[in-house]
Design a protein around this motif. Structure first.
Motif, PDB file in Angstrom:
ATOM      1  N   THR A  39     117.378  56.846 100.581  1.00 39.81           N
ATOM      2  CA  THR A  39     117.356  55.396  99.646  1.00 39.81           C
ATOM      3  C   THR A  39     117.476  54.428 100.635  1.00 39.81           C
ATOM      4  N   VAL A  40     116.450  53.332 100.339  1.00 41.46           N
ATOM      5  CA  VAL A  40     116.616  52.194 101.192  1.00 41.46           C
ATOM      6  C   VAL A  40     117.239  50.971 100.534  1.00 41.46           C
ATOM      7  N   ASN A  41     118.221  50.345 101.095  1.00 38.72           N
ATOM      8  CA  ASN A  41     118.900  49.190 100.630  1.00 38.72           C
ATOM      9  C   ASN A  41     118.463  47.680 101.582  1.00 38.72           C
ATOM     10  N   SER A  42     118.299  46.797 100.960  1.00 37.97           N
ATOM     11  CA  SER A  42     118.086  45.719 101.695  1.00 37.97           C
ATOM     12  C   SER A  42     118.631  44.223 100.920  1.00 37.97           C
ATOM     13  N   VAL A  43     119.280  43.608 101.588  1.00 36.25           N
ATOM     14  CA  VAL A  43     119.636  42.140 100.978  1.00 36.25           C
ATOM     15  C   VAL A  43     118.891  41.068 101.778  1.00 36.25           C
ATOM     16  N   TYR A  44     117.952  40.392 101.069  1.00 37.81           N
ATOM     17  CA  TYR A  44     117.228  39.319 101.702  1.00 37.81           C
ATOM     18  C   TYR A  44     117.844  37.970 101.922  1.00 37.81           C
ATOM     19  N   PHE A  45     117.658  37.389 102.955  1.00 39.49           N
ATOM     20  CA  PHE A  45     118.172  35.974 103.162  1.00 39.49           C
ATOM     21  C   PHE A  45     117.260  35.014 103.262  1.00 39.49           C
ATOM     22  N   ASP A  46     117.841  33.408 103.297  1.00 43.81           N
ATOM     23  CA  ASP A  46     116.847  32.689 103.406  1.00 43.81           C
ATOM     24  C   ASP A  46     117.640  31.549 103.860  1.00 43.81           C
ATOM     25  N   ASP A  47     116.947  30.367 104.400  1.00 40.57           N
ATOM     26  CA  ASP A  47     117.835  29.119 104.647  1.00 40.57           C
ATOM     27  C   ASP A  47     117.957  28.434 103.594  1.00 40.57           C
ATOM     28  N   ILE A  48     118.487  27.048 103.695  1.00 46.88           N
ATOM     29  CA  ILE A  48     118.807  26.323 102.582  1.00 46.88           C
ATOM     30  C   ILE A  48     117.854  25.591 101.943  1.00 46.88           C
ATOM     31  N   ASN A  49     116.662  25.439 102.650  1.00 49.43           N
ATOM     32  CA  ASN A  49     115.529  25.136 102.162  1.00 49.43           C
ATOM     33  C   ASN A  49     114.431  26.152 101.352  1.00 49.43           C
ATOM     34  N   PHE A  50     114.901  27.172 101.373  1.00 43.76           N
ATOM     35  CA  PHE A  50     114.470  28.240 100.762  1.00 43.76           C
ATOM     36  C   PHE A  50     112.931  28.593 101.201  1.00 43.76           C
ATOM     37  N   LYS A  51     112.731  28.332 102.447  1.00 42.41           N
ATOM     38  CA  LYS A  51     111.279  28.319 103.149  1.00 42.41           C
ATOM     39  C   LYS A  51     110.672  29.780 102.941  1.00 42.41           C
ATOM     40  N   ARG A  67     115.769  40.010 106.254  1.00 43.18           N
ATOM     41  CA  ARG A  67     116.824  40.980 105.539  1.00 43.18           C
ATOM     42  C   ARG A  67     117.433  41.685 106.332  1.00 43.18           C
ATOM     43  N   LEU A  68     118.694  42.060 105.790  1.00 41.98           N
ATOM     44  CA  LEU A  68     119.535  43.231 106.083  1.00 41.98           C
ATOM     45  C   LEU A  68     119.330  44.451 105.519  1.00 41.98           C
ATOM     46  N   ARG A  69     118.940  45.722 106.455  1.00 39.98           N
ATOM     47  CA  ARG A  69     118.518  46.818 105.787  1.00 39.98           C
ATOM     48  C   ARG A  69     119.560  47.899 106.391  1.00 39.98           C
ATOM     49  N   TRP A  70     119.611  48.873 105.465  1.00 38.81           N
ATOM     50  CA  TRP A  70     120.287  50.067 105.709  1.00 38.81           C
ATOM     51  C   TRP A  70     119.703  51.304 105.017  1.00 38.81           C
ATOM     52  N   TYR A  71     119.984  52.359 105.352  1.00 38.11           N
ATOM     53  CA  TYR A  71     119.577  53.642 104.824  1.00 38.11           C
ATOM     54  C   TYR A  71     120.629  54.645 104.494  1.00 38.11           C
ATOM     55  N   GLN A  72     120.482  55.398 103.219  1.00 41.46           N
ATOM     56  CA  GLN A  72     121.214  56.253 102.815  1.00 41.46           C
ATOM     57  C   GLN A  72     120.569  57.592 102.403  1.00 41.46           C
ATOM     58  N   SER A  73     121.368  58.901 102.634  1.00 40.82           N
ATOM     59  CA  SER A  73     120.957  59.924 102.192  1.00 40.82           C
ATOM     60  C   SER A  73     121.060  60.194 100.849  1.00 40.82           C
ATOM     61  N   GLU A  74     120.555  61.105 100.220  1.00 42.57           N
ATOM     62  CA  GLU A  74     120.707  61.425  98.610  1.00 42.57           C
ATOM     63  C   GLU A  74     122.265  61.612  98.331  1.00 42.57           C
ATOM     64  N   ASN A  75     123.167  61.799  99.243  1.00 46.42           N
ATOM     65  CA  ASN A  75     124.497  61.962  98.814  1.00 46.42           C
ATOM     66  C   ASN A  75     125.327  60.552  98.957  1.00 46.42           C
ATOM     67  N   ASN A  76     124.359  59.339  99.367  1.00 38.02           N
ATOM     68  CA  ASN A  76     124.856  58.116  99.541  1.00 38.02           C
ATOM     69  C   ASN A  76     125.824  57.954 100.925  1.00 38.02           C
ATOM     70  N   HIS A  77     125.678  58.899 102.028  1.00 37.60           N
ATOM     71  CA  HIS A  77     126.126  58.492 103.264  1.00 37.60           C
ATOM     72  C   HIS A  77     125.000  57.750 104.063  1.00 37.60           C
ATOM     73  N   LEU A  78     125.629  56.809 104.803  1.00 36.24           N
ATOM     74  CA  LEU A  78     124.792  55.831 105.820  1.00 36.24           C
ATOM     75  C   LEU A  78     124.183  57.041 106.879  1.00 36.24           C
ATOM     76  N   ILE A  79     123.023  56.840 106.857  1.00 36.85           N
ATOM     77  CA  ILE A  79     122.265  57.602 107.884  1.00 36.85           C
ATOM     78  C   ILE A  79     121.701  57.025 109.102  1.00 36.85           C
ATOM     79  N   SER A  80     121.835  55.708 109.124  1.00 34.80           N
ATOM     80  CA  SER A  80     121.219  54.939 110.473  1.00 34.80           C
ATOM     81  C   SER A  80     122.104  53.857 110.645  1.00 34.80           C
ATOM     82  N   THR A  81     122.156  53.118 111.891  1.00 38.70           N
ATOM     83  CA  THR A  81     122.475  51.986 112.070  1.00 38.70           C
ATOM     84  C   THR A  81     122.092  50.747 111.392  1.00 38.70           C
ATOM     85  N   PRO A  82     122.711  50.060 110.682  1.00 35.64           N
ATOM     86  CA  PRO A  82     122.092  48.740 109.971  1.00 35.64           C
ATOM     87  C   PRO A  82     121.312  47.955 110.688  1.00 35.64           C
TER      88      PRO A  82
END
Length: 229
Positions: A39-51, A67-82
């Motif tokens: 499972t790939v999880n991402s949170v995207y970020f922008d500046d105040i002008n939404f460039k 973006r901030l990104r982190w990966y989880q196994s099928e049982n939802n364990h974190l499997i790598s450094t964010p």
């Protein structure tokens, strides 16, 4: 650390078309599973002008998504450094500038957005290009990704069960689930520019039309925050 630029070709398929693609891939290429699905999880970020949003909506030749990104196994364990990533585009070529974030340990979901931003800024080099005065979370994305690769380095990823989340509160943790579902499957072929002609001939019999597709913009559109077709 920035990786070299590569070509990235995307297809948006339904379940029946995906089955046809997989049959073609196994019969006509040496691509086989490279890693277990995760499972790939991402949170995207922008500046105040939404460039970033504006550049991606207009299709600017040189654009970036952060973006901030982190990966989880099928049982939802974190499997790598964010990681903190800047996804760079120059025409049809793409690359990533990635910084590993060690302050989160394996409990990244427990941090509120405001603390996450503070920890990110603390870990980034002072001259890093995404050290904005303000970082605004714009979209969360989660999906199940399958990985394939051949002996030449042609990579194929298949993304399913895609979900989006918008409307973040700076005080709430990341463990709030993405709740907007997207039914299509995204296939992406990634390869060195030296393989361009070879890959073009390889995929010609598929009779599929590559598309300019962005999960980021699709999620913003489905959340009512942007117009994107």
């Amino acid at each position: 650390m920035k990786t070299d630029y590569r070509y990235e070709i995307k297809f948006v398929l339904n379940e029946a078309a995906l089955a046809g693609f997989l049959s073609w891939m196994y019969l006509n290429t040496s691509c086989r599973e490279k890693y277990p699905a995760r499972t790939v999880n991402s949170v995207y970020f922008d500046d105040i002008n939404f460039k970033s949003v504006r550049d991606n909506l207009t299709g600017a030749a040189n654009r970036m998504k952060t973006r901030l990104r982190w990966y989880q196994s099928e049982n939802n364990h974190l499997i790598s450094t964010p990681v903190w990533e800047q996804k760079l585009k120059s025409g049809r070529l793409g690359a990533k500038d990635t910084v590993k974030l060690h302050n989160f340990g394996d409990v990244i979901h427990n941090f509120p957005i405001s603390e996450i931003i503070s920890l990110i800024k603390h870990e980034l080099p002072e001259n890093h290009s995404s050290t904005y005065d303000y970082l605004i979370p714009t979209l969360g994305v989660s999906y199940l990704r399958y990985y394939y690769e051949d002996f030449r380095g042609l990579r194929v990823t298949i993304d399913k069960n895609i979900r989006f989340r918008s409307h973040f509160s700076m005080s709430e943790p990341l463990n709030k689930n993405c709740h907007i579902s997207y039914g299509s499957k995204i296939i992406e072929l990634k390869f060195d520019p030296l393989l361009k002609n070879e890959v073009s001939e390889l995929i010609r019999p598929l009779r599929l039309t590559p598309v300019r597709h962005s999960k980021y913009l699709t999620g913003l559109a489905m959340s009512g925050l942007a117009r994107y077709l």
